[in-house]
Design a protein around this motif. Structure first.
Motif, PDB file in Angstrom:
ATOM      1  N   THR A  35       0.841  -1.321  -0.103  1.00 45.31           N
ATOM      2  CA  THR A  35       0.206   0.303  -0.035  1.00 45.31           C
ATOM      3  C   THR A  35       0.936   1.218   0.072  1.00 45.31           C
ATOM      4  N   THR A  36       0.212   2.399  -0.284  1.00 46.25           N
ATOM      5  CA  THR A  36       1.016   3.793  -0.257  1.00 46.25           C
ATOM      6  C   THR A  36       1.278   3.933   1.125  1.00 46.25           C
ATOM      7  N   GLY A  37       0.394   3.589   2.216  1.00 48.20           N
ATOM      8  CA  GLY A  37       0.932   3.773   3.532  1.00 48.20           C
ATOM      9  C   GLY A  37       2.059   2.958   3.950  1.00 48.20           C
ATOM     10  N   THR A  38       2.474   1.610   3.497  1.00 45.11           N
ATOM     11  CA  THR A  38       3.604   0.891   3.731  1.00 45.11           C
ATOM     12  C   THR A  38       4.739   1.594   3.104  1.00 45.11           C
ATOM     13  N   ASP A 120       5.499  14.697  14.002  1.00 41.94           N
ATOM     14  CA  ASP A 120       4.655  15.527  13.350  1.00 41.94           C
ATOM     15  C   ASP A 120       4.362  15.125  11.797  1.00 41.94           C
ATOM     16  N   ILE A 121       3.406  14.415  11.537  1.00 40.81           N
ATOM     17  CA  ILE A 121       3.215  14.110  10.339  1.00 40.81           C
ATOM     18  C   ILE A 121       2.406  14.990   9.165  1.00 40.81           C
ATOM     19  N   ASP A 122       2.806  15.105   8.107  1.00 46.23           N
ATOM     20  CA  ASP A 122       2.119  16.220   7.226  1.00 46.23           C
ATOM     21  C   ASP A 122       2.200  15.740   5.739  1.00 46.23           C
ATOM     22  N   GLY A 123       1.374  16.273   4.787  1.00 50.99           N
ATOM     23  CA  GLY A 123       1.354  15.810   3.340  1.00 50.99           C
ATOM     24  C   GLY A 123       2.284  16.826   2.718  1.00 50.99           C
ATOM     25  N   GLY A 124       2.793  16.730   1.770  1.00 51.34           N
ATOM     26  CA  GLY A 124       3.433  17.711   0.807  1.00 51.34           C
ATOM     27  C   GLY A 124       2.836  17.515  -0.760  1.00 51.34           C
ATOM     28  N   SER A 125       3.630  17.929  -1.494  1.00 50.58           N
ATOM     29  CA  SER A 125       3.096  18.022  -2.852  1.00 50.58           C
ATOM     30  C   SER A 125       2.656  16.640  -3.195  1.00 50.58           C
ATOM     31  N   GLY A 126       1.345  16.604  -4.133  1.00 49.67           N
ATOM     32  CA  GLY A 126       0.920  15.306  -4.550  1.00 49.67           C
ATOM     33  C   GLY A 126       0.136  14.327  -3.510  1.00 49.67           C
ATOM     34  N   ILE A 144      -3.684  11.393   5.011  1.00 51.09           N
ATOM     35  CA  ILE A 144      -2.784  10.220   5.304  1.00 51.09           C
ATOM     36  C   ILE A 144      -3.748   9.514   6.333  1.00 51.09           C
ATOM     37  N   ASN A 145      -3.924   8.333   6.375  1.00 57.58           N
ATOM     38  CA  ASN A 145      -4.964   7.534   6.993  1.00 57.58           C
ATOM     39  C   ASN A 145      -4.415   7.141   8.461  1.00 57.58           C
ATOM     40  N   PRO A 146      -5.395   6.774   9.407  1.00 55.03           N
ATOM     41  CA  PRO A 146      -4.653   6.558  10.760  1.00 55.03           C
ATOM     42  C   PRO A 146      -3.876   5.271  10.526  1.00 55.03           C
TER      43      PRO A 146
END
Length: 393
Positions: A35-38, A120-126, A144-146
């Motif tokens: 998965t994208t998460g892994t 601290d987790i955040d999302g960037g481009s895409g 970004i799911n739990p």
């Protein structure tokens, strides 16, 4: 609930058969993927290890939610050598034999020190941003799911003591915004990129579980907007027809349900929906009219007897009834009805039977309306609502 409609035949039994693990029997096993998460967790661990050790990583091992550990090659790993405060790593997603739009995506983690301890987790481009409630994430938060968040924290924590150190992890996906155009993210209110997903960490080829979950999530998102009508369509053409048929409804109401009508109805009841509209072609409608709520071709067949009975009720003569009883497909029956001038009458009866099944499956908690479109998806040819017929084009 009102009593049964005397114009309808006795109720058919309702069935919702299980779908097989794969849609086809194949001579060799299909290859699982990640998965994208892994992949995000693996990239985050590689970048964290590089930041901590000062050495670029070539491979990294992470734990899946099951406890299984998997090793990934690191496509790229770079240190910010001038400041020594950040590192970046890339892991390329391998979706196995699943037709996943994110196969080959470069999951990129940029990791930097921060003063507070923890991650601290955040999302960037895409990586998309949540703009609507109902997804289990805070509006304004990166999509970004739990479970992936937990995997990232665990993976980073294996190389850095998070009780004494603090890290900021930014996950980005080059070309993620383009990939997202081939998903339902925008309709669900996830804008600007893909979601970082996964509950097991593993992508099962042609995963029916993921499709069912996406259908249920789409219904929940519509309900979270305060909407009480959900429009179910079997595929892209029927969904486009449904949108043209009901232009006043917000786009989030429309759900491409595929074979999972039963799952969608169940979730609609759970989240307080009051109305369901089903838009389909003759084949799926015939299966639903027979009481089959999971309509995949390996688990259900079109009933010629049901269609022959509808033909009789529509006023078809013995020759037409006999032809329908031996028709090859529901489309063949559709063509026979059309040639005999009975398409509207027989189609209306078919739609009425589907509406009865949908309402009965939900114990009368949803008002059901049904429309049948032609095989191009450009025109409504029959419906429980007479005003719909002729629309869509």
């Amino acid at each position: 609930m009102t009593g049964p409609d005397p114009a309808l035949p006795p109720p058919v039994p309702l069935r919702e058969p299980d779908l097989p693990r794969t849609a086809k029997v194949r001579p060799v096993a299909l290859r699982t993927g990640w998965t994208t998460g892994t992949c995000a967790a693996a990239a985050a661990k590689a970048a964290s290890a590089a930041l901590f050790s000062g050495t670029a990583q070539r491979e990294v091992t992470v734990a899946l939610p099951s406890g299984q550990r998997v090793t990934f090659p690191v496509e790229r790993c770079e240190l910010d050598v001038d400041a020594g405060r950040s590192a970046e790593a890339v892991v390329v997603k391998d979706a196995g034999d699943d037709p996943d739009v994110t196969h080959g995506a470069h999951l990129t983690a940029t990791v930097s020190w921060r003063t507070p301890t923890g991650v601290d987790i955040d999302g960037g481009s895409g990586v998309g941003v949540v703009t609507k409630p109902g997804l289990g994430l805070t509006v304004g938060q990166a999509a970004i799911n739990p479970v992936p968040r937990s995997m990232i924290i665990q993976s980073v924590g294996e190389v850095i003591d998070l009780y004494t150190s603090g890290l900021r992890v930014v996950i980005s996906v080059p070309d993620g915004e383009r990939m997202a155009r081939r998903t339902t993210n925008a309709r669900l209110g996830i804008l600007g990129g893909i979601s970082i997903l996964g509950t097991t960490g593993i992508v099962r080829p042609f995963s029916t579980a993921s499709w069912r979950a996406s259908v249920e999530q789409a219904v929940a998102v519509a309900a979270a907007q305060g909407l009480r009508t959900v429009v179910l369509a079997t595929g892209g053409r029927t969904e486009s027809a449904a949108i043209r048929l009901l232009p006043a409804l917000p786009e989030v109401c429309f759900v491409e349900v595929g074979d999972f009508t039963g799952a969608a109805l169940r979730r609609a009841v759970e989240v307080g929906m009051t109305d369901v509209v089903f838009v389909g072609m003759a084949g799926k409608l015939t299966k639903l009219a027979a009481g089959i709520l999971m309509t995949h071709y390996t688990r259900s067949k079109v009933s010629p007897d049901l269609l022959a009975g509808i033909t009789t009720d529509a006023g078809g003569g013995p020759d037409l009834v006999a032809a329908v009883a031996t028709a090859n497909t529901a489309r063949h029956t559709y063509e026979l009805w059309d040639c005999a001038g009975l398409l509207r009458t027989a189609g209306d009866l078919l739609c009425a039977r589907v509406a009865e099944v949908l309402a009965r499956f939900t114990d009368g908690r949803l008002r059901a309306r049904v429309a049948m479109v032609d095989f191009t998806g450009t025109s409504c040819v029959a419906a429980t609502e007479p005003a719909w017929v002729g629309l869509c084009a």
